[in-house]
Design a protein around this motif. Structure first.
Motif, mmCIF file in Angstrom:
data_model
loop_
_atom_site.group_PDB
_atom_site.id
_atom_site.type_symbol
_atom_site.label_atom_id
_atom_site.label_comp_id
_atom_site.label_asym_id
_atom_site.label_seq_id
_atom_site.Cartn_x
_atom_site.Cartn_y
_atom_site.Cartn_z
ATOM 1 N N ALA A 67 0.831 -1.208 0.000
ATOM 2 C CA ALA A 67 0.000 0.000 0.000
ATOM 3 C C ALA A 67 0.861 1.252 0.000
ATOM 4 O O ALA A 67 0.628 2.188 -0.783
ATOM 5 N N GLY A 68 1.860 1.296 0.893
ATOM 6 C CA GLY A 68 2.704 2.480 0.977
ATOM 7 C C GLY A 68 3.490 2.729 -0.289
ATOM 8 O O GLY A 68 3.601 3.871 -0.754
ATOM 9 N N THR A 69 4.034 1.655 -0.882
ATOM 10 C CA THR A 69 4.821 1.808 -2.104
ATOM 11 C C THR A 69 3.942 2.237 -3.272
ATOM 12 O O THR A 69 4.353 3.066 -4.096
ATOM 13 N N ASN A 70 2.738 1.705 -3.346
ATOM 14 C CA ASN A 70 1.816 2.139 -4.398
ATOM 15 C C ASN A 70 1.505 3.620 -4.280
ATOM 16 O O ASN A 70 1.387 4.327 -5.286
ATOM 17 N N LEU A 71 1.374 4.110 -3.046
ATOM 18 C CA LEU A 71 1.114 5.534 -2.840
ATOM 19 C C LEU A 71 2.325 6.377 -3.223
ATOM 20 O O LEU A 71 2.187 7.468 -3.778
ATOM 21 N N ILE A 81 0.506 8.850 3.083
ATOM 22 C CA ILE A 81 1.293 7.617 3.166
ATOM 23 C C ILE A 81 1.439 7.171 4.615
ATOM 24 O O ILE A 81 1.272 5.989 4.944
ATOM 25 N N ALA A 82 1.747 8.136 5.495
ATOM 26 C CA ALA A 82 1.973 7.805 6.907
ATOM 27 C C ALA A 82 0.715 7.251 7.564
ATOM 28 O O ALA A 82 0.754 6.251 8.278
ATOM 29 N N VAL A 87 -2.474 2.776 9.786
ATOM 30 C CA VAL A 87 -3.739 2.048 9.945
ATOM 31 C C VAL A 87 -3.553 0.566 9.610
ATOM 32 O O VAL A 87 -4.042 -0.317 10.322
ATOM 33 N N ILE A 88 -2.827 0.294 8.531
ATOM 34 C CA ILE A 88 -2.635 -1.093 8.104
ATOM 35 C C ILE A 88 -1.744 -1.859 9.082
ATOM 36 O O ILE A 88 -1.969 -3.046 9.352
ATOM 37 N N ARG A 222 -8.847 6.711 0.522
ATOM 38 C CA ARG A 222 -9.916 5.742 0.254
ATOM 39 C C ARG A 222 -9.651 4.445 1.025
ATOM 40 O O ARG A 222 -10.573 3.862 1.609
ATOM 41 N N ILE A 223 -8.396 4.014 1.052
ATOM 42 C CA ILE A 223 -8.034 2.818 1.823
ATOM 43 C C ILE A 223 -8.292 3.032 3.307
ATOM 44 O O ILE A 223 -8.845 2.170 4.002
ATOM 45 N N ILE A 224 -7.902 4.196 3.803
ATOM 46 C CA ILE A 224 -8.067 4.503 5.225
ATOM 47 C C ILE A 224 -9.538 4.499 5.621
ATOM 48 O O ILE A 224 -9.940 3.885 6.618
ATOM 49 N N ILE A 225 -10.360 5.180 4.824
ATOM 50 C CA ILE A 225 -11.790 5.280 5.128
ATOM 51 C C ILE A 225 -12.454 3.907 5.062
ATOM 52 O O ILE A 225 -13.224 3.524 5.953
#
Length: 248
Positions: A67-71, A81-82, A87-88, A222-225
């Motif tokens: 997820a972080g690398t995609n961002l 990113i942070a 969250v993940i 969107r991932i976070i929400i």
């Protein structure tokens, strides 16, 4: 302390290390293809090989890394990113706190930090299933091979990507989706709670992405929400006792 006691202590340390290493072999083998895919994906996204390898050597986080690398590849902001990776990956903090209650007496803070660095879903599960207190040497054996497997897989994937034709690099992108399907489907088949939470997250993410009124929300948020809402619904719908019954 007598010479005999010192020798017994060294034998116990080695025994615990070897036992942890034995239990970690399937984990290490499983990590290699996943991290191989990560290396391919990250280099294909434009990140230098050495940085990709460094990411895996300092972040043993699987989904968080993807997820972080995609961002990063998408040019997202540092805050996005942070928060996304926090969250993940927050579950690792809870896992480490749980394992700290199972450690033998006398484990120093430095050793606790070293153990916490390589706590993953799999190493936590194996350690938590032990019917005795956990020693540092056992955790060192349990975590060393998975760390090597994760880092080595990333390195091989990153370097191989630079040698593949562009058309083949593009086709390898499907491996990422296959990996996530392989992670979600078995858990969803075993647990109705996991199925509902995963389904809710997919629906929420899809709604936010495709309904025009939410178009201002970026991929990371969107991932976070979706994660926050789906997990909250899951906690309300499936209390801990219900989840245990569902698994049985």
């Amino acid at each position: 302390m007598t010479t005999v006691n010192v020798q017994d202590k060294k034998r116990n340390v080695l025994k615990d290390f070897l036992e942890g290493s034995r239990l970690s072999i399937p984990i290490a083998l499983g990590y290699f293809p996943v991290s191989f895919t990560f290396g391919l994906m990250a280099v294909r996204g434009g990140i230098p090989v050495w940085i990709v390898i460094l990411i895996s050597m300092t972040n043993i986080t699987s989904a968080g890394q993807f997820a972080g690398t995609n961002l990063i590849i998408a040019g997202a902001g540092l805050t996005e990113i942070a928060v996304t990776t926090f969250v993940i990956n927050i579950r690792y903090m809870l896992m480490s706190l749980s394992l700290s209650q199972r450690l033998v007496a006398g484990v120093s803070s430095i050793k606790r930090l070293i153990m916490a660095f390589v706590v993953t879903d799999e190493t936590f599960t194996v350690a938590a299933m032990q019917k005795r207190d956990i020693s540092f040497s056992f955790m060192a054996g349990l975590e060393l091979l998975p760390y090597i497997g994760w880092s080595a897989g990333t390195a091989v994937g990153a370097m191989v990507c630079t040698l593949l034709p562009q058309t083949l690099q593009d086709s390898m992108g499907i491996a990422l989706y296959a990996m996530f399907i392989a992670l979600v489907i078995p858990a969803a088949k075993k647990s109705r709670a996991a199925l509902v939470v995963a389904g809710c997250a997919i629906i929420i993410s899809t709604v936010i992405k495709w309904i025009p009124v939410f178009s201002f929300i970026s991929g990371g948020w969107r991932i976070i929400i979706a994660t926050a809402i789906a997990c909250t619904l899951g906690a309300k719908m499936f209390p801990p006792q219900d989840v245990e019954t569902d698994r049985e």
